[in-house]
Design an enzyme around this catalytic site. Sequence first.
Site, short mmCIF file in Angstrom:
data_model
loop_
_atom_site.label_atom_id
_atom_site.label_comp_id
_atom_site.label_asym_id
_atom_site.label_seq_id
_atom_site.Cartn_x
_atom_site.Cartn_y
_atom_site.Cartn_z
N ARG A 103 0.84 -1.20 0.00
CA ARG A 103 0.00 0.00 0.00
C ARG A 103 0.87 1.25 0.00
O ARG A 103 1.86 1.32 0.72
CB ARG A 103 -0.88 0.04 1.26
CG ARG A 103 -1.89 -1.04 1.35
CD ARG A 103 -3.03 -0.74 2.29
NE ARG A 103 -2.72 -0.02 3.50
CZ ARG A 103 -3.63 0.41 4.36
NH1 ARG A 103 -4.92 0.21 4.12
NH2 ARG A 103 -3.31 1.04 5.46
N THR A 107 -1.83 7.22 -0.07
CA THR A 107 -3.15 6.96 -0.67
C THR A 107 -3.80 5.67 -0.18
O THR A 107 -5.00 5.47 -0.39
CB THR A 107 -3.03 6.87 -2.20
OG1 THR A 107 -2.20 5.72 -2.49
CG2 THR A 107 -2.39 8.12 -2.79
N ASP A 199 0.60 -1.87 12.10
CA ASP A 199 1.06 -2.44 10.83
C ASP A 199 1.54 -3.87 11.08
O ASP A 199 2.57 -4.08 11.71
CB ASP A 199 2.19 -1.58 10.25
CG ASP A 199 2.56 -2.05 8.84
OD1 ASP A 199 2.88 -3.24 8.67
OD2 ASP A 199 2.53 -1.23 7.91
N ASP A 202 5.13 -4.82 9.77
CA ASP A 202 6.20 -4.18 10.54
C ASP A 202 6.37 -4.85 11.90
O ASP A 202 7.48 -5.07 12.36
CB ASP A 202 5.91 -2.68 10.74
CG ASP A 202 6.16 -1.87 9.48
OD1 ASP A 202 6.66 -2.44 8.49
OD2 ASP A 202 5.84 -0.66 9.49
#
Length: 207
Positions: A103, A107, A199, A202
């Site tokens: 991603r 945006t 995330d 991550d």
Amino acid sequence: MSDILLVKHPLIDHSLSILRDRETDTSCFRRHAGIVSQILIVEATRCLRTRARTIQTPLTSCEGAALDQKTVVVPVLRAGLAMLMTIQDFLPDAGVGFVGLERDEETAVAREYYQKLPEIAPDDQVLVLDPMLATGGSLDDTVTILLKKNPGSITLVCVLAAPEGIARIQDRYPGIKIITAAIDDHLNEKKYIIPGLGDFGDRYFGT
Ligand code: PRP
Ligand code: URA
């Protein structure tokens, strides 16, 4: 409408709370991501076809079963790799394909950077592994790619799903099954799942 299966289990409640906790370190996050993935995968394979097989135990013969349907697993890179590790314990013969999507941070639109898929037969069950269903963009793109291969069925296996992403998949692909450990509240302005866990990639890979 696509099917949604919300898997409820005390082990999921426990592990999911550890995944959500911002204090959880990488090794603990990996362990509990594995536990949740295993339970989801057991549910995702519940309808796999089996055939009867007579076996000899050390004492006698009895009727057993053997898997009679091929599974192809498609982790969405990178976070889907976290779920691939566990599925290979259950289905060591499964075909494995990869779709790489990332991603854009501004945006939230996913960009494809990699694709490698095995042969997929009309009888095969495809399990798409992606822990986070947020806007649904990544899984929308993945399903579009996979439908060109005419699989027998496609099931999306997610740790967390947002209502926005579920609605997108249901709207675009009626009939595709979604299996998830939780349906969260909403997406924030940056398209992160709320309450979510941050995330996933991550936190799992310690980036
Ligand atoms: C995350 C996650 C999903 C995607 C979900 O991946 O692993 O693939 O976002 O968001 P969406 O439903 O809005 O498309 P990310 O793009 O952060 O890449 P990563 O797996 O490499 O961390
Ligand atoms: N991807 C993630 O890893 N987390 C989110 O909350 C949304 C997309």
